[in-house]
Design a protein around this motif. Structure first.
Motif, PDB file in Angstrom:
ATOM      1  N   LYS A  82       0.865  -1.046   0.122  1.00  0.00           N
ATOM      2  CA  LYS A  82      -0.034   0.017   0.068  1.00  0.00           C
ATOM      3  C   LYS A  82       0.792   1.300  -0.013  1.00  0.00           C
ATOM      4  O   LYS A  82       0.451   2.356  -0.306  1.00  0.00           O
ATOM      5  CB  LYS A  82      -0.675  -0.059   1.090  1.00  0.00           C
ATOM      6  N   GLU A  83       1.902   1.126   0.512  1.00  0.00           N
ATOM      7  CA  GLU A  83       2.967   2.468   0.722  1.00  0.00           C
ATOM      8  C   GLU A  83       3.812   2.766  -0.209  1.00  0.00           C
ATOM      9  O   GLU A  83       4.193   3.838  -0.509  1.00  0.00           O
ATOM     10  CB  GLU A  83       3.649   2.494   2.251  1.00  0.00           C
ATOM     11  N   HIS A  84       4.594   1.659  -0.759  1.00  0.00           N
ATOM     12  CA  HIS A  84       5.636   2.040  -1.875  1.00  0.00           C
ATOM     13  C   HIS A  84       4.976   2.644  -3.056  1.00  0.00           C
ATOM     14  O   HIS A  84       3.954   2.358  -3.398  1.00  0.00           O
ATOM     15  CB  HIS A  84       6.233   0.586  -2.138  1.00  0.00           C
ATOM     16  N   PRO A  85       5.733   3.539  -3.616  1.00  0.00           N
ATOM     17  CA  PRO A  85       5.199   4.112  -4.922  1.00  0.00           C
ATOM     18  C   PRO A  85       4.688   3.384  -5.993  1.00  0.00           C
ATOM     19  O   PRO A  85       3.728   3.592  -6.490  1.00  0.00           O
ATOM     20  CB  PRO A  85       6.383   5.074  -5.366  1.00  0.00           C
ATOM     21  N   VAL A  86       5.243   2.165  -6.034  1.00  0.00           N
ATOM     22  CA  VAL A  86       4.954   1.195  -6.832  1.00  0.00           C
ATOM     23  C   VAL A  86       3.451   0.613  -6.802  1.00  0.00           C
ATOM     24  O   VAL A  86       2.743   0.644  -7.727  1.00  0.00           O
ATOM     25  CB  VAL A  86       5.917  -0.052  -7.178  1.00  0.00           C
ATOM     26  N   ALA A  87       3.224   0.421  -5.632  1.00  0.00           N
ATOM     27  CA  ALA A  87       1.963  -0.042  -5.319  1.00  0.00           C
ATOM     28  C   ALA A  87       1.082   0.971  -5.387  1.00  0.00           C
ATOM     29  O   ALA A  87      -0.300   0.763  -5.689  1.00  0.00           O
ATOM     30  CB  ALA A  87       2.120  -0.739  -3.684  1.00  0.00           C
ATOM     31  N   LEU A 123       2.730  -8.516  -6.850  1.00  0.00           N
ATOM     32  CA  LEU A 123       3.574  -7.361  -7.484  1.00  0.00           C
ATOM     33  C   LEU A 123       4.567  -6.751  -6.381  1.00  0.00           C
ATOM     34  O   LEU A 123       4.067  -6.320  -5.240  1.00  0.00           O
ATOM     35  CB  LEU A 123       2.479  -6.267  -8.010  1.00  0.00           C
ATOM     36  N   THR A 124       5.730  -6.632  -6.622  1.00  0.00           N
ATOM     37  CA  THR A 124       6.486  -6.020  -5.861  1.00  0.00           C
ATOM     38  C   THR A 124       7.417  -4.793  -6.485  1.00  0.00           C
ATOM     39  O   THR A 124       7.585  -5.118  -7.875  1.00  0.00           O
ATOM     40  CB  THR A 124       7.633  -7.026  -5.172  1.00  0.00           C
ATOM     41  N   SER A 125       8.193  -3.996  -5.882  1.00  0.00           N
ATOM     42  CA  SER A 125       9.326  -3.287  -6.187  1.00  0.00           C
ATOM     43  C   SER A 125      10.272  -3.975  -6.190  1.00  0.00           C
ATOM     44  O   SER A 125      10.393  -5.156  -5.696  1.00  0.00           O
ATOM     45  CB  SER A 125       9.309  -2.066  -5.478  1.00  0.00           C
ATOM     46  N   THR A 126      11.492  -3.590  -6.521  1.00  0.00           N
ATOM     47  CA  THR A 126      12.870  -4.113  -6.432  1.00  0.00           C
ATOM     48  C   THR A 126      13.867  -2.931  -6.052  1.00  0.00           C
ATOM     49  O   THR A 126      13.464  -1.839  -6.292  1.00  0.00           O
ATOM     50  CB  THR A 126      13.436  -4.540  -7.658  1.00  0.00           C
ATOM     51  N   ARG A 127      14.919  -3.396  -5.336  1.00  0.00           N
ATOM     52  CA  ARG A 127      15.820  -2.307  -4.983  1.00  0.00           C
ATOM     53  C   ARG A 127      16.798  -2.160  -6.201  1.00  0.00           C
ATOM     54  O   ARG A 127      17.586  -1.189  -6.474  1.00  0.00           O
ATOM     55  CB  ARG A 127      16.757  -2.752  -3.745  1.00  0.00           C
ATOM     56  N   SER A 153       1.686 -17.782  -8.036  1.00  0.00           N
ATOM     57  CA  SER A 153       1.982 -18.309  -9.408  1.00  0.00           C
ATOM     58  C   SER A 153       2.877 -17.276 -10.008  1.00  0.00           C
ATOM     59  O   SER A 153       3.732 -17.895 -11.050  1.00  0.00           O
ATOM     60  CB  SER A 153       1.017 -18.931 -10.103  1.00  0.00           C
ATOM     61  N   ILE A 154       2.495 -16.287 -10.024  1.00  0.00           N
ATOM     62  CA  ILE A 154       3.377 -15.132 -11.002  1.00  0.00           C
ATOM     63  C   ILE A 154       3.722 -14.070 -10.121  1.00  0.00           C
ATOM     64  O   ILE A 154       2.999 -13.456  -9.054  1.00  0.00           O
ATOM     65  CB  ILE A 154       2.174 -14.739 -12.058  1.00  0.00           C
ATOM     66  N   HIS A 155       4.967 -13.740 -10.043  1.00  0.00           N
ATOM     67  CA  HIS A 155       5.684 -12.715  -9.475  1.00  0.00           C
ATOM     68  C   HIS A 155       6.031 -11.543 -10.489  1.00  0.00           C
ATOM     69  O   HIS A 155       6.795 -11.919 -11.524  1.00  0.00           O
ATOM     70  CB  HIS A 155       6.892 -13.160  -8.858  1.00  0.00           C
ATOM     71  N   ILE A 156       5.313 -10.482 -10.388  1.00  0.00           N
ATOM     72  CA  ILE A 156       5.591  -9.285 -11.240  1.00  0.00           C
ATOM     73  C   ILE A 156       6.602  -8.334 -10.441  1.00  0.00           C
ATOM     74  O   ILE A 156       6.099  -7.732  -9.410  1.00  0.00           O
ATOM     75  CB  ILE A 156       4.384  -8.632 -11.756  1.00  0.00           C
ATOM     76  N   ALA A 157       7.829  -8.117 -10.838  1.00  0.00           N
ATOM     77  CA  ALA A 157       8.695  -7.331 -10.405  1.00  0.00           C
ATOM     78  C   ALA A 157       8.938  -5.974 -11.169  1.00  0.00           C
ATOM     79  O   ALA A 157       9.196  -6.052 -12.385  1.00  0.00           O
ATOM     80  CB  ALA A 157      10.011  -8.034 -10.082  1.00  0.00           C
ATOM     81  N   VAL A 158       9.054  -4.768 -10.572  1.00  0.00           N
ATOM     82  CA  VAL A 158       9.028  -3.583 -11.178  1.00  0.00           C
ATOM     83  C   VAL A 158      10.766  -3.237 -10.843  1.00  0.00           C
ATOM     84  O   VAL A 158      11.038  -2.867  -9.913  1.00  0.00           O
ATOM     85  CB  VAL A 158       8.031  -2.367 -10.828  1.00  0.00           C
ATOM     86  N   LEU A 159      11.509  -2.785 -12.130  1.00  0.00           N
ATOM     87  CA  LEU A 159      12.966  -2.653 -11.916  1.00  0.00           C
ATOM     88  C   LEU A 159      12.976  -1.441 -12.771  1.00  0.00           C
ATOM     89  O   LEU A 159      12.718  -1.452 -14.196  1.00  0.00           O
ATOM     90  CB  LEU A 159      13.570  -3.768 -12.445  1.00  0.00           C
TER      91      LEU A 159
END
Length: 226
Positions: A82-87, A123-127, A153-159
């Motif tokens: 909820k807090e990270h800009p990506v989310a 859905l996650t951000s990445t460092r 089943s699916i991991h979506i990562a934003v880089l």
């Protein structure tokens, strides 16, 4: 005094003086000299070689690419923070999409069955990323716990494209891992995979069967017109 402090005190007060790290030459682990384009090309080639999927998007409208990806994959339940800009951006963009956004800042015992049985993707951000090995690195938080990258089943990562570095050593040194490393850092180099006794590789047995990396570029992705 804690047990840790007691042990460190004993080490510092050794009869033959405090311990010191030996001088080391780390040149072999760094100094690749790759350009931004070379880092991106190597990262994509390596992570794609183990069934990772890479999509290049403009940073200003990356959520359009996310929405299309979710539609293509048939995702109806998306776990995210909820807090990270990506989310925050994702929640805003998907508010009227019909996709249920699953809150993850809960005790795992309260939604364990939901996570394993209903959530389609996380859905996650990445460092950042590591070009040499085609890896992502994540520091899980209470807002983005590690389970949303390990269970669905699916991991979506934003880089972000400019967060790629040459080697793991470069990441450790540049980001001060020795002084402020979290208790749980994740290195991800593709979807979940394992092999049986005959060394037959299988994907998605103990975790995500798909890894999709959304690479965000400050301008138009390389090879495209702005």
């Amino acid at each position: 005094m804690s047990a840790r402090e007691t042990i460190l005190k004993r080490l510092r007060e050794r009869a033959d003086g405090p311990l010191s790290a030996p001088e080391s030459d780390f040149a072999v682990a760094t100094n690749r000299g790759w350009s931004v384009e070379e880092r991106l090309a190597r990262f994509e080639r390596l992570i794609s070689s183990v069934h990772g999927e890479v999509l290049h998007l403009e940073r200003d409208d990356w959520t359009q690419g996310l929405a299309q990806l979710l539609a293509d994959k048939g995702v109806r339940h998306l776990a995210l923070g909820k807090e990270h800009p990506v989310a925050v951006d994702a929640r805003r963009a998907l508010a009227d999409s019909g996709i249920e956004m699953v809150d993850v800042d809960r005790d795992i015992e309260a939604w364990q069955r939901e996570q394993f049985e209903q959530v389609d993707a996380g859905l996650t951000s990445t460092r950042g990323g590591i070009a040499e090995t085609g890896s992502l690195w994540l520091w899980p938080t209470s807002d983005e716990p590690r389970l949303i990258s390990l269970v669905p089943s699916i991991h979506i990562a934003v880089l972000d494209a400019d967060a790629l570095e040459d080697t793991f050593f470069d990441v450790v040194e540049a980001h001060g891992w020795a002084e402020r490393m979290p208790t749980n850092a994740l290195l991800i180099s593709g979807p979940s995979k394992t092999a049986d006794i005959e060394q037959t590789l299988a994907y998605g047995v103990h975790g995500p069967r798909e890894l999709v990396v959304l690479v965000r570029h400050a301008g138009a992705p390389a090879g495209e017109k702005a």
